[in-house]
Design an enzyme around this catalytic site. Structure first.
Site, PDB file in Angstrom:
ATOM      1  N   LYS A   1      -0.940   3.233   7.449  1.00 23.52           N
ATOM      2  CA  LYS A   1      -1.804   1.841   7.876  1.00 23.52           C
ATOM      3  C   LYS A   1      -0.722   0.789   7.552  1.00 23.52           C
ATOM      4  O   LYS A   1      -0.880  -0.186   8.291  1.00 23.52           O
ATOM      5  CB  LYS A   1      -2.677   1.879   6.347  1.00 23.52           C
ATOM      6  CG  LYS A   1      -3.829   2.829   6.916  1.00 23.52           C
ATOM      7  CD  LYS A   1      -4.859   2.544   5.840  1.00 23.52           C
ATOM      8  CE  LYS A   1      -6.090   3.577   5.899  1.00 23.52           C
ATOM      9  NZ  LYS A   1      -6.971   3.763   4.865  1.00 23.52           N
TER      10      LYS A   1
ATOM     11  N   CYS B   1     -19.820   1.520  -0.806  1.00 26.11           N
ATOM     12  CA  CYS B   1     -19.948   0.818  -1.828  1.00 26.11           C
ATOM     13  C   CYS B   1     -21.361   1.183  -2.489  1.00 26.11           C
ATOM     14  O   CYS B   1     -21.595   1.484  -3.824  1.00 26.11           O
ATOM     15  CB  CYS B   1     -19.972  -0.624  -1.306  1.00 26.11           C
ATOM     16  SG  CYS B   1     -18.512  -0.941  -0.775  1.00 26.11           S
TER      17      CYS B   1
ATOM     18  N   ASP C   1       0.940  -1.216   0.075  1.00 28.00           N
ATOM     19  CA  ASP C   1       0.018  -0.230   0.003  1.00 28.00           C
ATOM     20  C   ASP C   1       0.757   1.285   0.053  1.00 28.00           C
ATOM     21  O   ASP C   1       2.203   1.078   0.352  1.00 28.00           O
ATOM     22  CB  ASP C   1      -0.741   0.040   1.203  1.00 28.00           C
ATOM     23  CG  ASP C   1      -2.196   1.002   0.988  1.00 28.00           C
ATOM     24  OD1 ASP C   1      -3.272   0.268   0.743  1.00 28.00           O
ATOM     25  OD2 ASP C   1      -1.914   2.229   1.002  1.00 28.00           O
TER      26      ASP C   1
HETATM   27  C1  UGA Z   1     -22.237  -3.818   0.420  1.00 28.04           C
HETATM   28  C2  UGA Z   1     -22.905  -5.239   0.025  1.00 28.04           C
HETATM   29  O1  UGA Z   1     -23.758  -6.010   0.967  1.00 28.04           O
HETATM   30  C3  UGA Z   1     -21.583  -6.234  -0.267  1.00 28.04           C
HETATM   31  O2  UGA Z   1     -22.100  -7.626  -0.615  1.00 28.04           O
HETATM   32  C4  UGA Z   1     -20.689  -5.695  -1.077  1.00 28.04           C
HETATM   33  O3  UGA Z   1     -19.267  -6.682  -1.181  1.00 28.04           O
HETATM   34  C5  UGA Z   1     -20.108  -4.459  -0.733  1.00 28.04           C
HETATM   35  O4  UGA Z   1     -21.180  -3.660  -0.268  1.00 28.04           O
HETATM   36  C6  UGA Z   1     -19.050  -3.781  -1.413  1.00 28.04           C
HETATM   37  O5  UGA Z   1     -19.235  -3.517  -2.607  1.00 28.04           O
HETATM   38  O6  UGA Z   1     -17.979  -4.055  -1.256  1.00 28.04           O
HETATM   39  P1  UGA Z   1     -21.374  -3.017   2.675  1.00 28.04           P
HETATM   40  O7  UGA Z   1     -21.253  -1.750   2.069  1.00 28.04           O
HETATM   41  O8  UGA Z   1     -20.554  -3.533   3.822  1.00 28.04           O
HETATM   42  O9  UGA Z   1     -21.785  -4.272   1.808  1.00 28.04           O
HETATM   43  O10 UGA Z   1     -23.086  -2.464   3.433  1.00 28.04           O
HETATM   44  P2  UGA Z   1     -24.224  -3.506   3.554  1.00 28.04           P
HETATM   45  O11 UGA Z   1     -24.451  -4.295   4.641  1.00 28.04           O
HETATM   46  O12 UGA Z   1     -24.884  -3.608   2.030  1.00 28.04           O
HETATM   47  O13 UGA Z   1     -25.250  -2.174   3.968  1.00 28.04           O
HETATM   48  C7  UGA Z   1     -25.280  -1.104   3.038  1.00 28.04           C
HETATM   49  C8  UGA Z   1     -26.259   0.068   3.817  1.00 28.04           C
HETATM   50  O14 UGA Z   1     -27.554  -0.315   3.580  1.00 28.04           O
HETATM   51  C9  UGA Z   1     -26.184   0.498   5.019  1.00 28.04           C
HETATM   52  O15 UGA Z   1     -26.310   1.860   5.366  1.00 28.04           O
HETATM   53  C10 UGA Z   1     -27.274  -0.237   5.913  1.00 28.04           C
HETATM   54  O16 UGA Z   1     -27.551   0.258   7.101  1.00 28.04           O
HETATM   55  C11 UGA Z   1     -28.091  -0.202   4.776  1.00 28.04           C
HETATM   56  N1  UGA Z   1     -29.482  -1.086   4.899  1.00 28.04           N
HETATM   57  C12 UGA Z   1     -29.059  -2.381   4.651  1.00 28.04           C
HETATM   58  C13 UGA Z   1     -30.830  -0.570   4.936  1.00 28.04           C
HETATM   59  O17 UGA Z   1     -31.042   0.510   5.018  1.00 28.04           O
HETATM   60  N2  UGA Z   1     -31.776  -1.561   5.187  1.00 28.04           N
HETATM   61  C14 UGA Z   1     -31.378  -2.943   5.141  1.00 28.04           C
HETATM   62  O18 UGA Z   1     -32.491  -3.579   5.236  1.00 28.04           O
HETATM   63  C15 UGA Z   1     -30.251  -3.438   4.940  1.00 28.04           C
END
Ligand code: UGA
Length: 429
Positions: free
Chosen positions: A17, A252, A12
């Site tokens: 980090k 993401c 990196d």
């Molecule tokens: C997301 C995807 O879920 C992963 O599969 C993917 O690999 C990742 O992006 C990526 O592209 O690297 P992540 O960003 O860690 O993962 O978060 P999520 O768990 O998907 O949640 C995203 C947002 O949606 C959060 O703000 C969460 O609070 C919100 N959310 C989630 C809701 O508002 N309602 C729900 O029912 C679920």
């Protein structure tokens, strides 16, 4: 990868980090990661460096750099991917053990990127081949998602022989997961690139769908949590990702759907993704709605009203503040003259550093003290498990905004609170 038995060098450009990681310390919060780091750094299988010459003898080079949203535009910033390819081209010794070296792209990229990189590799004359191998880990579950993934995707070159070698090298790398019957999908470059953005777009769409239903529930007195439960019993719909509230954020989903729309525009198929514009709009409208609810709760103007904000990260179990809906809502309340007291179990220190204008007390009790409105914006269990009776005497006016629909409306209403849900009212049912 080191835990799976491979020898790994993490390269990196961020010295701070790298230094932390080299001591076996994680630079961010992720369950289970500190133990893994410590164990594998101590065993010598895992090293971290800023010196690119140390990647010379690797068989596989994973590219996992960020592709953030471009400033002021919808598209993705590809600078870091381009630099990573240049670094590998300059420093990789190819071939390795008589085989070409493999680059495995993990970054989320606009479709067509892999083809461009493969061309660059070919023109370099070095024996380096490319596979696209998207990543689906979730923050908070990153260790589990990496060690036991729910699927593996290979995007392979069209040339059969090159593709065969790329697959052989990847199969060796993922031997443990493949032996455990993890589903493997083999496809060409564009498919593998699209799989990633399609998956995140689907998840974003599911969340915006239920948030649109929350708007309908608000207009009619319905309860979106019951609605989600009922439709979720249908296997074809499923229960997951139907949590209505202040919407999705993070590093993401928001930027991926925007980059996807931008790429579709470049490809002349923007109409195929115009629905994502609506997905984005519904999502952002949730933040406006939360601010409006706070205004409603105080009877109009927010100036001088004290608001306790519980949870500021984009979701629980992470210290990530990137595009956090909670932070956006807090900033808007602040801009409208509210006095804020924000608490978060993981991001308090970072917030104090980055936003010295915001008040971040040490304890929940201090945040609640004299509050006119309490808002749960990130459902950390520290906050969802608060006892409404116990904290009632601390606040000035018992207004609770349940930004993630995680509280029991009856329990809070019975304890004397004015409960505001997101598409949810206090009903006998
Ligand atoms: C997301 C995807 O879920 C992963 O599969 C993917 O690999 C990742 O992006 C990526 O592209 O690297 P992540 O960003 O860690 O993962 O978060 P999520 O768990 O998907 O949640 C995203 C947002 O949606 C959060 O703000 C969460 O609070 C919100 N959310 C989630 C809701 O508002 N309602 C729900 O029912 C679920």
């Amino acid at each position: 990868m080191a835990e799976l038995g491979h020898e790994v060098v993490g390269l990196d450009v961020d010295e701070k980090k790298v230094n932390l990681l080299a001591q076996g310390k994680a630079p961010f919060i992720e369950a289970g990661l500190p133990e893994l780091l410590e164990r594998n750094v101590a065993s010598g299988r895992l090293k971290f460096t800023t010196d690119p010459s140390l990647i010379a003898d690797a068989q596989i080079h994973f590219i996992g750099v960020g592709t953030p949203q471009l400033q002021g535009r919808l598209g993705a910033d590809m600078t870091y991917v381009d630099q990573a390819v240049a670094t590998i081209l300059e420093h990789a010794d190819a071939p390795q053990d008589g085989r070409p070296v493999l680059i495995a792209g993990k970054s989320t990229v606009p479709v067509g990127t892999a083809e461009g990189i493969a061309k660059r590799l070919q023109e370099s004359g070095k024996e380096i081949i490319l596979a696209w191998n998207p990543e689906f880990l979730r923050e908070g579950y990153a260790v589990q998602d990496t060690l036991t993934p729910d699927r593996i995707v290979y995007g392979l070159p069209e040339d059969q022989e090159t593709g065969r070698i790329a697959r052989e090298i990847l199969d060796e790398c993922y031997a443990t997961a493949l032996a455990a019957d993890t589903p493997l999908v083999v496809a060409n470059y564009p498919t593998a690139e699209l799989v990633k953005v399609a998956a995140n777009s689907f998840l974003a769409t599911k969340i915006s769908f239920i948030n649109a239903m929350a708007e309908l529930c608000d207009a009619t007195g319905g309860d979106v949590t019951r609605l989600a439960e009922a439709i979720g019993h249908d296997d074809r719909i499923g229960k997951k990702f139907l949590g209505a509230g202040i919407g999705f954020g993070g590093g993401c989903l928001p930027k991926d759907i925007r980059a996807f729309m931008a790429r579709a525009g470049e490809l002349g198929v923007d109409q195929a993704l115009t629905f994502l514009r609506e997905v984005d709009t519904i999502n952002l409208r949730r933040r406006d709605h939360a601010v409006n609810l706070a205004e409603e709760a105080v009877g109009g103007r927010l100036v001088g009203k004290k608001i306790a904000v519980l949870g500021i990260t984009f979701k629980p179990d992470t210290d990530d503040l990137r595009d956090s809906p909670a932070l956006d809502i807090a900033s808007r309340l602040w801009a409208r003259g509210a006095e804020l007291a924000i608490v978060d179990p993981a991001a308090a220190e970072t917030l104090r550093e980055r936003r010295p204008d915001l008040t971040v007390p040490e304890t929940v009790e201090e945040a609640l003290d004299g509050a006119d409105v309490v808002m749960i914006l990130t459902p950390w269990k520290e906050y969802t498990q608060l006892d409404p009776k116990v904290i009632l005497p601390l606040v000035d006016t018992p207004n609770i905004i349940d930004g993630r629909n995680v509280l029991d409306p009856h329990e809070w209403a019975d304890a004397g609170w004015n409960y505001y849900g997101m598409g949810r009212t206090v009903s006998v049912w």
